[in-house]
Design a protein around this motif. Structure first.
Motif, PDB file in Angstrom:
ATOM      1  N   LEU A  14      12.827  20.701 -37.664  1.00  0.00           N
ATOM      2  CA  LEU A  14      11.466  20.873 -38.168  1.00  0.00           C
ATOM      3  C   LEU A  14      11.019  22.320 -38.022  1.00  0.00           C
ATOM      4  N   VAL A  15      11.300  22.928 -36.875  1.00  0.00           N
ATOM      5  CA  VAL A  15      10.952  24.336 -36.668  1.00  0.00           C
ATOM      6  C   VAL A  15      11.759  25.225 -37.612  1.00  0.00           C
ATOM      7  N   VAL A  16      13.031  24.904 -37.796  1.00  0.00           N
ATOM      8  CA  VAL A  16      13.868  25.676 -38.723  1.00  0.00           C
ATOM      9  C   VAL A  16      13.287  25.610 -40.130  1.00  0.00           C
ATOM     10  N   PHE A  17      12.872  24.412 -40.554  1.00  0.00           N
ATOM     11  CA  PHE A  17      12.275  24.232 -41.877  1.00  0.00           C
ATOM     12  C   PHE A  17      10.988  25.050 -42.014  1.00  0.00           C
ATOM     13  N   LEU A  18      10.099  24.964 -41.021  1.00  0.00           N
ATOM     14  CA  LEU A  18       8.842  25.709 -41.071  1.00  0.00           C
ATOM     15  C   LEU A  18       9.097  27.216 -41.090  1.00  0.00           C
ATOM     16  N   VAL A 346       4.740  24.202 -28.904  1.00  0.00           N
ATOM     17  CA  VAL A 346       4.125  23.687 -27.672  1.00  0.00           C
ATOM     18  C   VAL A 346       4.782  22.367 -27.270  1.00  0.00           C
ATOM     19  N   PHE A 347       5.026  21.509 -28.259  1.00  0.00           N
ATOM     20  CA  PHE A 347       5.708  20.232 -27.996  1.00  0.00           C
ATOM     21  C   PHE A 347       7.092  20.479 -27.398  1.00  0.00           C
ATOM     22  N   ILE A 348       7.812  21.448 -27.965  1.00  0.00           N
ATOM     23  CA  ILE A 348       9.142  21.790 -27.457  1.00  0.00           C
ATOM     24  C   ILE A 348       9.039  22.309 -26.026  1.00  0.00           C
ATOM     25  N   ALA A 349       8.046  23.153 -25.769  1.00  0.00           N
ATOM     26  CA  ALA A 349       7.863  23.704 -24.423  1.00  0.00           C
ATOM     27  C   ALA A 349       7.618  22.594 -23.406  1.00  0.00           C
ATOM     28  N   GLU A 350       6.805  21.618 -23.777  1.00  0.00           N
ATOM     29  CA  GLU A 350       6.443  20.550 -22.845  1.00  0.00           C
ATOM     30  C   GLU A 350       7.600  19.598 -22.533  1.00  0.00           C
ATOM     31  N   ARG A 351       8.577  19.517 -23.412  1.00  0.00           N
ATOM     32  CA  ARG A 351       9.681  18.591 -23.148  1.00  0.00           C
ATOM     33  C   ARG A 351      10.826  19.252 -22.372  1.00  0.00           C
ATOM     34  N   GLN A 352      10.657  20.516 -21.994  1.00  0.00           N
ATOM     35  CA  GLN A 352      11.702  21.192 -21.239  1.00  0.00           C
ATOM     36  C   GLN A 352      11.758  20.694 -19.804  1.00  0.00           C
ATOM     37  N   LYS A 353      12.955  20.724 -19.225  1.00  0.00           N
ATOM     38  CA  LYS A 353      13.155  20.271 -17.851  1.00  0.00           C
ATOM     39  C   LYS A 353      13.162  21.416 -16.846  1.00  0.00           C
ATOM     40  N   ALA A 357      12.306  27.542 -19.202  1.00  0.00           N
ATOM     41  CA  ALA A 357      12.227  27.183 -20.615  1.00  0.00           C
ATOM     42  C   ALA A 357      10.803  26.848 -21.030  1.00  0.00           C
ATOM     43  N   ARG A 358      10.093  26.129 -20.170  1.00  0.00           N
ATOM     44  CA  ARG A 358       8.709  25.767 -20.497  1.00  0.00           C
ATOM     45  C   ARG A 358       7.824  27.011 -20.595  1.00  0.00           C
ATOM     46  N   PHE A 359       7.956  27.906 -19.624  1.00  0.00           N
ATOM     47  CA  PHE A 359       7.170  29.140 -19.639  1.00  0.00           C
ATOM     48  C   PHE A 359       7.478  29.947 -20.902  1.00  0.00           C
ATOM     49  N   TYR A 360       8.759  30.100 -21.198  1.00  0.00           N
ATOM     50  CA  TYR A 360       9.140  30.878 -22.374  1.00  0.00           C
ATOM     51  C   TYR A 360       8.623  30.240 -23.653  1.00  0.00           C
ATOM     52  N   GLY A 361       8.668  28.914 -23.737  1.00  0.00           N
ATOM     53  CA  GLY A 361       8.154  28.223 -24.920  1.00  0.00           C
ATOM     54  C   GLY A 361       6.683  28.500 -25.146  1.00  0.00           C
ATOM     55  N   TYR A 362       5.899  28.433 -24.081  1.00  0.00           N
ATOM     56  CA  TYR A 362       4.470  28.732 -24.209  1.00  0.00           C
ATOM     57  C   TYR A 362       4.239  30.207 -24.553  1.00  0.00           C
ATOM     58  N   ALA A 363       5.098  31.083 -24.064  1.00  0.00           N
ATOM     59  CA  ALA A 363       4.973  32.500 -24.403  1.00  0.00           C
ATOM     60  C   ALA A 363       5.185  32.729 -25.898  1.00  0.00           C
ATOM     61  N   VAL A 364       6.202  32.068 -26.459  1.00  0.00           N
ATOM     62  CA  VAL A 364       6.471  32.178 -27.900  1.00  0.00           C
ATOM     63  C   VAL A 364       5.280  31.657 -28.701  1.00  0.00           C
ATOM     64  N   ALA A 365       4.766  30.497 -28.311  1.00  0.00           N
ATOM     65  CA  ALA A 365       3.607  29.929 -29.001  1.00  0.00           C
ATOM     66  C   ALA A 365       2.410  30.859 -28.907  1.00  0.00           C
ATOM     67  N   GLY A 366       2.178  31.432 -27.722  1.00  0.00           N
ATOM     68  CA  GLY A 366       1.038  32.325 -27.525  1.00  0.00           C
ATOM     69  C   GLY A 366       1.136  33.593 -28.345  1.00  0.00           C
ATOM     70  N   ILE A 367       2.331  34.189 -28.401  1.00  0.00           N
ATOM     71  CA  ILE A 367       2.512  35.438 -29.155  1.00  0.00           C
ATOM     72  C   ILE A 367       2.306  35.204 -30.646  1.00  0.00           C
ATOM     73  N   LYS A 412      17.581  27.560 -29.151  1.00  0.00           N
ATOM     74  CA  LYS A 412      18.887  27.474 -28.493  1.00  0.00           C
ATOM     75  C   LYS A 412      18.745  26.882 -27.091  1.00  0.00           C
ATOM     76  N   ILE A 413      17.756  27.343 -26.347  1.00  0.00           N
ATOM     77  CA  ILE A 413      17.521  26.811 -25.001  1.00  0.00           C
ATOM     78  C   ILE A 413      17.160  25.327 -25.083  1.00  0.00           C
ATOM     79  N   ASP A 414      16.344  24.970 -26.071  1.00  0.00           N
ATOM     80  CA  ASP A 414      15.923  23.579 -26.238  1.00  0.00           C
ATOM     81  C   ASP A 414      17.104  22.673 -26.572  1.00  0.00           C
TER      82      ASP A 414
END
Length: 424
Positions: A14-18, A346-353, A357-367, A412-414
């Motif tokens: 879905l992210v690749v498509f968007l 954000v959804f991807i960030a929240e499902r990280q273990k 990975a979670r911090f980086y996901g939120y950073a990408v969303a924020g930027i 890739k991390i996800d």
């Protein structure tokens, strides 16, 4: 551990498509922004910015392939090295860089130009994610707060020396993942309060501001616990706030450069700005956006775009091209796509273990969120004009590469989240 479904079986498609939808729409809008109706031009013409952007898109696909083939652990392992390399490049560009539009922000090798600030956002996000995810680190400790803020302040300071206010402002987006991981809210409250007070001092006469400050001080003294310590703290806060209000004019006239002051005044004090000079970019952008109406004038039919009324049409003001040719409807579709992308991240960030990975996901969303909102707000007159590209839309290889790398490193991390032990 679950079995992966093929080489890219766990990729978030879905992210690749968007991503590819936004990049494609951006490419067409870049062509629309530079198209000359007098000449027969092709979107593939390498002498046009659209043709050059196609080359950047092609190289981005190569980058995506490399990112997805590399071991996902490399991004955490080499984060500190990448950060320090990018800091060195920011320092180096001040000496060896090429000046463009008053900013010494690019390395130039032949026809190739690279802007280190774009990639420093990625490096800083990875470095902070690695540090915050370390077991002994607690964001409630003051020493830790100082360290993470310094990680942001150092690149901001170097970028401001270029100067490039737009790029440096985006680093504030890295506060979003910090708050997700437990950073004290007092810093956010303080920052918002300063911004609101600054805007009020620009919009209202000083006497009104001081009447409000005096009223709030009196109410605080009357209704709070009347101890000497609390009253003293209230009075000190009143003095500090009053000093900030008195220092606003000094900051505008003595600290900021003239063009920066004019851009702020164009939003908050338009009566002080010449619409034919400092206010020209914003005024023409608003005209172009407004003229698009509900459904727009049609692809390649924008008159403001075709006759060059809006400066920086293919970069900072690319949104005005979209709005003029595709109207409110096209703008709404683009905004929906960006919101969908950010929410999915954000959804991807929240499902990280892992916390990394979670911090980086939120950073990408924020930027991405900061770039998206500030760029559009800038073009419609809700924010001062700063040089900040619209992700995947604005012309430029450094911008496209940085957002591509940032996004696909997360994917890739996800892909390997099931292989990571939880450290959250």
């Amino acid at each position: 551990m679950r079995r992966e479904g093929g080489l890219f079986g766990d990729l978030d498609w879905l992210v690749v498509f968007l991503y590819f939808i936004l990049v494609t729409l951006g490419w067409f809008n870049i062509f629309a922004s530079v198209y000359d109706p007098v000449q027969e031009q092709s979107i593939f013409d390498l002498t046009l910015e659209s043709g050059k952007q196609l080359l950047w898109i092609g190289t981005s696909v190569i980058l995506i392939t490399v990112i997805l083939l590399l071991d996902f652990r490399i991004y955490e392992s080499f984060a500190p090295i990448l950060y320090f390399v990018m800091v060195l490049l920011l320092a180096g560009v001040l000496v060896f860089g090429r000046e463009v539009n008053g900013a010494k922000a690019w390395f130039e090798i032949g026809a190739f130009r690279l802007q280190p600030a774009e990639f420093t956002k990625l490096a800083t996000a990875l470095f902070m994610a690695r540090y915050v995810s370390t077991n002994h680190v607690k964001l409630t400790d003051f020493s830790t707060q100082v360290k993470v803020l310094l990680m942001i302040i150092i690149p901001i300071g170097l970028i401001q020396l270029q100067p490039d206010t737009g790029s440096s402002m985006v680093f504030a987006a890295l506060l979003i993942p910090l708050y997700r991981e437990g950073f004290p809210a007092i810093y956010l409250i303080l920052g918002i309060s300063i911004a609101v007070l600054f805007i009020l001092t620009l919009l209202l006469p000083q006497q009104y501001i001081f009447i409000g400050i005096g009223t709030l001080t009196l109410l605080a003294i009357l209704f709070q616990e009347k101890t000497r310590k609390r009253i003293f703290a209230t009075l000190i806060m009143t003095i500090v706030v009053s000093g900030f209000v008195l220092g606003t004019d000094y900051f505008l006239n003595e600290v900021l450069k003239e063009y920066q002051r004019k851009r702020i005044e164009a939003i908050f004090r338009p009566e002080l700005v010449d619409p034919q000079a400092e206010g020209w970019n914003l005024e023409q952008s608003k005209i172009a956006i407004g003229s698009g109406g509900f459904s727009g004038k049609g692809f390649l039919e924008g008159t403001q775009t075709k006759f060059g009324y809006v400066p920086e049409q293919s970069t900072d003001f690319i949104f005005s091209t979209l709005a003029e040719e595709h109207g409110w409807l096209g703008s709404a579709v683009m905004i929906f796509l960006f919101i969908a992308l950010i929410l999915r991240i954000v959804f991807i960030a929240e499902r990280q273990k892992s916390k990394f990975a979670r911090f980086y996901g939120y950073a990408v969303a924020g930027i991405i969120f900061f770039h998206f909102t500030i760029n559009i707000a800038m073009t419609i007159g809700l924010f001062p004009v700063v040089g900040i590209p619209l992700p995947f839309f604005s012309y430029g290889g450094s911008s496209l590469w940085s957002f591509t790398i940032m996004l696909f490193v997360l994917l890739k991390i996800d892909m390997h989240r099931a292989q990571v032990l939880s450290r959250s």
